[in-house]
Design a protein around this motif. Structure first.
Motif, PDB file in Angstrom:
ATOM      1  N   GLY A   1      46.816  13.790  68.280  1.00  0.00           N
ATOM      2  CA  GLY A   1      47.685  14.071  69.416  1.00  0.00           C
ATOM      3  C   GLY A   1      48.454  12.845  69.826  1.00  0.00           C
ATOM      4  N   ARG A   2      49.158  12.960  70.930  1.00  0.00           N
ATOM      5  CA  ARG A   2      49.923  11.825  71.447  1.00  0.00           C
ATOM      6  C   ARG A   2      49.812  11.799  72.962  1.00  0.00           C
ATOM      7  N   VAL A   3      50.091  10.630  73.546  1.00  0.00           N
ATOM      8  CA  VAL A   3      50.003  10.469  74.987  1.00  0.00           C
ATOM      9  C   VAL A   3      51.111   9.533  75.447  1.00  0.00           C
ATOM     10  N   ASN A   4      51.720   9.852  76.550  1.00  0.00           N
ATOM     11  CA  ASN A   4      52.781   9.022  77.118  1.00  0.00           C
ATOM     12  C   ASN A   4      52.156   8.047  78.106  1.00  0.00           C
ATOM     13  N   ILE A   5      52.250   6.752  77.857  1.00  0.00           N
ATOM     14  CA  ILE A   5      51.590   5.746  78.672  1.00  0.00           C
ATOM     15  C   ILE A   5      52.625   4.862  79.347  1.00  0.00           C
ATOM     16  N   ILE A   6      52.423   4.606  80.645  1.00  0.00           N
ATOM     17  CA  ILE A   6      53.292   3.718  81.405  1.00  0.00           C
ATOM     18  C   ILE A   6      52.485   2.527  81.886  1.00  0.00           C
ATOM     19  N   GLY A   7      53.160   1.570  82.491  1.00  0.00           N
ATOM     20  CA  GLY A   7      52.475   0.394  83.003  1.00  0.00           C
ATOM     21  C   GLY A   7      52.762  -0.834  82.157  1.00  0.00           C
ATOM     22  N   PRO A   8      52.126  -1.968  82.480  1.00  0.00           N
ATOM     23  CA  PRO A   8      52.345  -3.208  81.736  1.00  0.00           C
ATOM     24  C   PRO A   8      52.067  -3.022  80.242  1.00  0.00           C
ATOM     25  N   THR A   9      52.897  -3.632  79.419  1.00  0.00           N
ATOM     26  CA  THR A   9      52.772  -3.490  77.960  1.00  0.00           C
ATOM     27  C   THR A   9      51.420  -3.960  77.456  1.00  0.00           C
ATOM     28  N   LYS A  10      50.895  -5.025  78.085  1.00  0.00           N
ATOM     29  CA  LYS A  10      49.636  -5.610  77.614  1.00  0.00           C
ATOM     30  C   LYS A  10      48.457  -4.662  77.822  1.00  0.00           C
ATOM     31  N   ASP A  11      48.607  -3.684  78.734  1.00  0.00           N
ATOM     32  CA  ASP A  11      47.500  -2.757  79.016  1.00  0.00           C
ATOM     33  C   ASP A  11      47.620  -1.433  78.282  1.00  0.00           C
ATOM     34  N   ARG A  12      48.741  -1.172  77.661  1.00  0.00           N
ATOM     35  CA  ARG A  12      48.996   0.165  77.112  1.00  0.00           C
ATOM     36  C   ARG A  12      48.064   0.520  75.951  1.00  0.00           C
ATOM     37  N   GLN A  13      47.818  -0.425  75.041  1.00  0.00           N
ATOM     38  CA  GLN A  13      46.964  -0.126  73.900  1.00  0.00           C
ATOM     39  C   GLN A  13      45.546   0.188  74.361  1.00  0.00           C
ATOM     40  N   TRP A  14      45.090  -0.569  75.365  1.00  0.00           N
ATOM     41  CA  TRP A  14      43.744  -0.324  75.914  1.00  0.00           C
ATOM     42  C   TRP A  14      43.658   1.070  76.517  1.00  0.00           C
ATOM     43  N   LYS A  15      44.723   1.478  77.249  1.00  0.00           N
ATOM     44  CA  LYS A  15      44.749   2.821  77.833  1.00  0.00           C
ATOM     45  C   LYS A  15      44.776   3.889  76.746  1.00  0.00           C
ATOM     46  N   ALA A  16      45.542   3.620  75.673  1.00  0.00           N
ATOM     47  CA  ALA A  16      45.627   4.583  74.571  1.00  0.00           C
ATOM     48  C   ALA A  16      44.275   4.745  73.890  1.00  0.00           C
ATOM     49  N   ASP A  17      43.588   3.616  73.616  1.00  0.00           N
ATOM     50  CA  ASP A  17      42.274   3.677  72.976  1.00  0.00           C
ATOM     51  C   ASP A  17      41.284   4.449  73.836  1.00  0.00           C
ATOM     52  N   ARG A  18      41.360   4.222  75.136  1.00  0.00           N
ATOM     53  CA  ARG A  18      40.455   4.914  76.056  1.00  0.00           C
ATOM     54  C   ARG A  18      40.750   6.413  76.078  1.00  0.00           C
ATOM     55  N   HIS A  19      42.032   6.756  76.055  1.00  0.00           N
ATOM     56  CA  HIS A  19      42.433   8.161  76.084  1.00  0.00           C
ATOM     57  C   HIS A  19      41.942   8.899  74.836  1.00  0.00           C
ATOM     58  N   PHE A  20      42.152   8.317  73.681  1.00  0.00           N
ATOM     59  CA  PHE A  20      41.772   8.976  72.429  1.00  0.00           C
ATOM     60  C   PHE A  20      40.271   8.902  72.157  1.00  0.00           C
ATOM     61  N   GLY A  21      39.536   8.143  72.992  1.00  0.00           N
ATOM     62  CA  GLY A  21      38.083   8.105  72.854  1.00  0.00           C
ATOM     63  C   GLY A  21      37.416   9.351  73.394  1.00  0.00           C
ATOM     64  N   ARG A  22      38.208  10.250  74.019  1.00  0.00           N
ATOM     65  CA  ARG A  22      37.677  11.497  74.558  1.00  0.00           C
ATOM     66  C   ARG A  22      38.071  12.663  73.662  1.00  0.00           C
ATOM     67  N   MET A  23      37.616  13.854  74.048  1.00  0.00           N
ATOM     68  CA  MET A  23      38.022  15.063  73.341  1.00  0.00           C
ATOM     69  C   MET A  23      39.463  15.405  73.687  1.00  0.00           C
ATOM     70  N   CYS A  24      40.119  16.145  72.820  1.00  0.00           N
ATOM     71  CA  CYS A  24      41.472  16.587  73.113  1.00  0.00           C
ATOM     72  C   CYS A  24      41.420  17.597  74.265  1.00  0.00           C
ATOM     73  N   PRO A  25      42.527  17.799  74.978  1.00  0.00           N
ATOM     74  CA  PRO A  25      42.527  18.703  76.134  1.00  0.00           C
ATOM     75  C   PRO A  25      41.973  20.090  75.824  1.00  0.00           C
ATOM     76  N   GLU A  26      42.335  20.673  74.666  1.00  0.00           N
ATOM     77  CA  GLU A  26      41.869  22.015  74.334  1.00  0.00           C
ATOM     78  C   GLU A  26      40.359  22.046  74.138  1.00  0.00           C
ATOM     79  N   CYS A  27      39.838  21.057  73.415  1.00  0.00           N
ATOM     80  CA  CYS A  27      38.386  21.010  73.180  1.00  0.00           C
ATOM     81  C   CYS A  27      37.633  20.723  74.473  1.00  0.00           C
ATOM     82  N   TYR A  28      38.233  19.886  75.343  1.00  0.00           N
ATOM     83  CA  TYR A  28      37.578  19.548  76.608  1.00  0.00           C
ATOM     84  C   TYR A  28      37.452  20.784  77.495  1.00  0.00           C
ATOM     85  N   GLU A  29      38.532  21.586  77.560  1.00  0.00           N
ATOM     86  CA  GLU A  29      38.498  22.805  78.364  1.00  0.00           C
ATOM     87  C   GLU A  29      37.459  23.777  77.819  1.00  0.00           C
TER      88      GLU A  29
END
Length: 391
Positions: free
Chosen positions: A14-42
């Motif tokens: 999947g993909r995710v749209n991330i905002i905020g400081p550039t230095k934090d974006r990869q960390w946010k992306a890694d954290r996001h993809f460390g979970r289940m996808c929205p469909e599986c989570y529901e």
């Protein structure tokens, strides 16, 4: 803002749209993809709800709890919420040292020990079989326990009342209850006088009623909407009749606490609460003209009084101008507080005690310089040399 692509913990991409400081974006992306996808989570959440609901249903059967009423989805969720609420309330009771003081709806209080509180929980669970009850109070465990305790105490009280007396009381309640011709609100608003002498109103949770109470100066005291009665509100019967009259006009059915207030409300024969007062400001030793809300006409009229000045949200007037203040109060419909009347009388007595004197005004007619000179010349035989006519 940037799109990041990755693989969720469930294996879906999947993909995710991330905002905020550039230095934090990869960390946010890694954290996001460390979970289940929205469909599986529901899907997982739905399975968890089903599992918890099944467990709660089994526990409900073991505890011999009554079935809940409502839609299929409401009941499925409420069964779980009820078990969770019971467990939370029992933990609260377990933390109590010996007993607690519980207040009745009428303001009186009674002490309940841990065993009685546990019985109150049982009673509440048997009495409340509407799924919405548990859904609406899912985050209010303490308040729910208080509700159960009060209902349990009321049941005990009612059981102590002989059947014929109870029937008589119910007849009286019916006699004191008034419904409008076209009621638009279900249930009954109950008006009562508390032990402290304040006026109280009780009704089911309703946003319209809540707004109405606040507008009329009532405040929530933990068990009812209360209005303190004092010199400035007027008599409690007048306030009960006034609020009852307004509630009936707005489609509410009202139970009054006496025949007198019921009749006053229906006939409209009550003294309306005044929002215009002349008070005494002891700190400034001045009269204070006070009124509710914004009113430029009153402000401009009060501002014209001698020595008037706006202070502390009121128009202050020096005490010596009490006569002018009296005229203003009579014209604009203001009432005096007891202290203000006392100070007015004191000032009037002080004024009447001033020494009276018949003051003679000095002769205001001034002589001209020619008149002064002529007077001097006429009164003296000597002629001033400088004033002799030239020969």
């Amino acid at each position: 803002m940037a799109w990041y692509y990755g693989t969720y913990s469930c294996g879906h991409e999947g993909r995710v749209n991330i905002i905020g400081p550039t230095k934090d974006r990869q960390w946010k992306a890694d954290r996001h993809f460390g979970r289940m996808c929205p469909e599986c989570y529901e899907k997982w959440k739905e399975e968890e709800r089903d599992r918890k609901s099944l467990e709660a249903s089994e526990k409900s059967k073991e505890m011999e709890l009554p079935e809940l009423a409502g839609t299929e989805k409401q009941v499925k969720w409420a069964v779980t919420l009820r078990i969770s609420a019971i467990e939370s309330m029992l933990k609260m009771i377990d933390r109590i040292k010996d007993s607690v003081m519980v207040e009745y709806g009428d303001g009186s209080r009674e002490r309940m020990d841990k065993a009685e509180l546990a019985e109150a929980v049982d009673y509440g669970c048997m009495a409340h079989t509407d799924a919405r009850f548990w859904i609406d109070r899912r985050s209010e465990m303490h308040e729910t326990l208080v509700i159960f305790a009060r209902e349990y105490l009321k049941k005990k009280r009612d059981e102590e009342i002989p059947a014929d007396v109870m029937e008589e009381m119910l007849d009286e309640d019916s006699r004191l209850t008034v419904a409008p011709e076209n009621p638009s609100k279900a249930g009954i608003v109950r008006l009562s006088e508390s032990n402290s002498g304040s006026l109280e109103a009780r009704y089911v949770r309703d946003d319209d009623f809540l707004g109405f109470m606040k507008e009329k100066g009532f405040r929530w005291n933990g068990s009812a909407w209360g209005k303190a009665i004092d010199e400035f509100t007027g008599a409690i019967d007048d306030r009960a009749a006034e609020i009852g009259n307004a509630l009936l006009a707005n489609g509410y059915t009202v139970m009054f606490y006496s025949d007198r207030t019921r009749q006053m409300a229906i006939s409209g024969c009550f003294e309306e609460e005044s929002g215009r007062w002349i008070k005494w400001n002891a700190k400034r030793q001045m009269f204070a003209i006070c009124w509710d809300g914004y009113n430029d006409t009153l402000y401009q009229a009060a501002r014209k009084l001698p020595g008037a000045a706006w202070r502390d949200g009121c128009m202050m007037v020096p005490a010596e101008f009490y006569r002018e203040l009296d005229d203003f109060a009579e014209t604009m419909g203001f009432r005096y507080s007891k202290r203000a009347r006392m100070e007015e009388k004191r000032k009037a007595d002080e004024t009447n005690g001033y020494r009276k004197a018949d003051v003679r005004e000095p002769d205001r007619k001034k002589q001209t310089d020619e008149e002064r000179l002529r007077k001097v010349l006429e009164s003296s035989r000597t002629i001033i040399e400088d004033l002799k006519d030239e020969a």
